[in-house]
Motif scaffolding. Sequence first.
Motif, short mmCIF file in Angstrom:
data_model
loop_
_atom_site.label_atom_id
_atom_site.label_comp_id
_atom_site.label_asym_id
_atom_site.label_seq_id
_atom_site.Cartn_x
_atom_site.Cartn_y
_atom_site.Cartn_z
N VAL A 35 0.85 -1.20 0.00
CA VAL A 35 0.00 0.00 0.00
C VAL A 35 0.88 1.25 0.00
CG1 VAL A 35 -1.65 1.34 1.37
CG2 VAL A 35 -2.00 -1.11 1.04
N GLU A 36 1.94 1.24 0.79
CA GLU A 36 2.87 2.38 0.81
C GLU A 36 3.53 2.58 -0.55
OE1 GLU A 36 5.65 2.03 4.04
OE2 GLU A 36 4.04 1.79 5.51
N LEU A 37 3.93 1.48 -1.18
CA LEU A 37 4.54 1.57 -2.51
C LEU A 37 3.54 2.14 -3.51
CD1 LEU A 37 6.58 -1.75 -2.71
CD2 LEU A 37 7.49 0.57 -2.62
N LEU A 38 2.29 1.66 -3.48
CA LEU A 38 1.28 2.16 -4.40
C LEU A 38 1.06 3.65 -4.21
CD1 LEU A 38 -1.37 -0.68 -4.50
CD2 LEU A 38 0.08 0.11 -6.37
N GLY A 39 1.14 4.11 -2.97
CA GLY A 39 1.00 5.54 -2.69
C GLY A 39 2.10 6.37 -3.34
N GLN A 40 3.22 5.71 -3.67
CA GLN A 40 4.34 6.37 -4.35
C GLN A 40 4.36 6.02 -5.83
OE1 GLN A 40 8.09 5.65 -2.19
NE2 GLN A 40 6.79 4.84 -0.56
N ALA A 41 3.27 5.39 -6.32
CA ALA A 41 3.17 4.94 -7.72
C ALA A 41 4.23 3.91 -8.05
CB ALA A 41 3.23 6.12 -8.69
N LEU A 42 4.50 2.99 -7.10
CA LEU A 42 5.48 1.93 -7.31
C LEU A 42 4.84 0.56 -7.12
CD1 LEU A 42 8.47 3.41 -5.26
CD2 LEU A 42 8.19 3.42 -7.74
N VAL A 43 5.41 -0.45 -7.75
CA VAL A 43 5.02 -1.84 -7.53
C VAL A 43 6.28 -2.59 -7.16
CG1 VAL A 43 3.03 -1.81 -9.07
CG2 VAL A 43 5.26 -2.41 -9.99
N ARG A 44 6.15 -3.83 -6.75
CA ARG A 44 7.31 -4.62 -6.34
C ARG A 44 7.45 -5.82 -7.26
NH1 ARG A 44 8.19 -6.08 -0.33
NH2 ARG A 44 6.47 -4.68 -0.31
N PRO A 45 8.56 -6.17 -7.78
CA PRO A 45 9.74 -5.30 -7.86
C PRO A 45 9.46 -4.17 -8.84
CG PRO A 45 10.16 -7.33 -9.05
CD PRO A 45 8.80 -7.46 -8.42
N SER A 46 10.03 -3.04 -8.57
CA SER A 46 9.68 -1.85 -9.33
C SER A 46 10.67 -1.49 -10.43
CB SER A 46 9.53 -0.66 -8.39
OG SER A 46 10.72 -0.43 -7.69
N HIS A 47 11.83 -2.12 -10.45
CA HIS A 47 12.83 -1.74 -11.45
C HIS A 47 13.48 -3.00 -12.02
CE1 HIS A 47 16.46 1.03 -12.53
NE2 HIS A 47 16.01 0.34 -13.55
N ILE A 57 1.67 7.65 -16.20
CA ILE A 57 0.41 8.25 -15.75
C ILE A 57 0.46 8.54 -14.26
CG2 ILE A 57 -2.05 7.75 -15.38
CD1 ILE A 57 -1.91 6.16 -18.07
N ALA A 58 0.89 7.56 -13.48
CA ALA A 58 0.96 7.70 -12.02
C ALA A 58 1.90 8.82 -11.61
CB ALA A 58 1.37 6.38 -11.39
N GLN A 59 3.04 8.92 -12.28
CA GLN A 59 4.03 9.93 -11.91
C GLN A 59 3.61 11.33 -12.33
OE1 GLN A 59 7.52 8.20 -13.70
NE2 GLN A 59 7.98 6.98 -11.87
N GLN A 60 2.67 11.44 -13.26
CA GLN A 60 2.18 12.75 -13.68
C GLN A 60 0.97 13.17 -12.86
OE1 GLN A 60 1.55 12.28 -17.89
NE2 GLN A 60 3.71 12.44 -18.37
N GLY A 61 0.77 12.49 -11.73
CA GLY A 61 -0.32 12.88 -10.85
C GLY A 61 -1.62 12.17 -11.12
N GLY A 62 -1.60 11.19 -12.02
CA GLY A 62 -2.80 10.42 -12.30
C GLY A 62 -3.05 9.38 -11.23
N ASP A 63 -3.93 8.48 -11.51
CA ASP A 63 -4.29 7.41 -10.58
C ASP A 63 -3.07 6.57 -10.25
OD1 ASP A 63 -5.41 5.34 -9.16
OD2 ASP A 63 -6.69 4.64 -10.78
N HIS A 64 -2.71 6.48 -8.96
CA HIS A 64 -1.51 5.71 -8.57
C HIS A 64 -1.67 4.23 -8.87
CE1 HIS A 64 -3.91 5.17 -4.89
NE2 HIS A 64 -3.22 4.07 -4.73
N LYS A 65 -2.89 3.74 -9.00
CA LYS A 65 -3.11 2.33 -9.33
C LYS A 65 -2.68 2.02 -10.76
CE LYS A 65 -6.71 1.55 -5.96
NZ LYS A 65 -8.10 1.22 -5.71
N ALA A 66 -2.53 3.04 -11.58
CA ALA A 66 -2.08 2.84 -12.97
C ALA A 66 -0.71 2.18 -13.00
CB ALA A 66 -2.05 4.17 -13.72
#
Length: 135
Positions: free
Chosen positions: A7-19, A65-74
């Motif tokens: 949930v914390e990662l999603l709030g930052q527009a991240l998933v695991r693993p993210s890179h 999309i998420a990094q441009q302020g869109g839906d973080h779930k994207a």
Amino acid sequence: EEGKEDVELLGQALVRPSHMEITVVNRDGSGFKQVTNNGCANFAPYYLPDDKRIIFSSNFEGMRIAQQGGDHKAARNFDLFVVSEDGGEPQRITNSPDFDGFPVFSPSGRYLVFASNRYSAKEGETNVFVAEWVD
């Protein structure tokens, strides 16, 4: 605890693993080259029948999309992309609000097979799609 971290990662527009980046290398370990360099979760690479391009799954557009302020779930949305083995800008192949991944080609190269959560009877259910490949 992992759920809380997710949930914390999603709030930052991240998933695991993210890179995860796509790379190529010769069988003997020589010729290592990074193909993607977008800082996203790129995975499940598979060569196209021409042996010059690679299809893979990525949350590249969702992260944008998420990094441009869109839906973080994207950031959790994965689509299929094709890129030259020499790198460059990936070309988007699928466009679904649901997960698309694990692309492979039939032995003849005529059909693309991939997994997707689209049209699922219940959330999280994965279906297999077969599409005739037209270049």
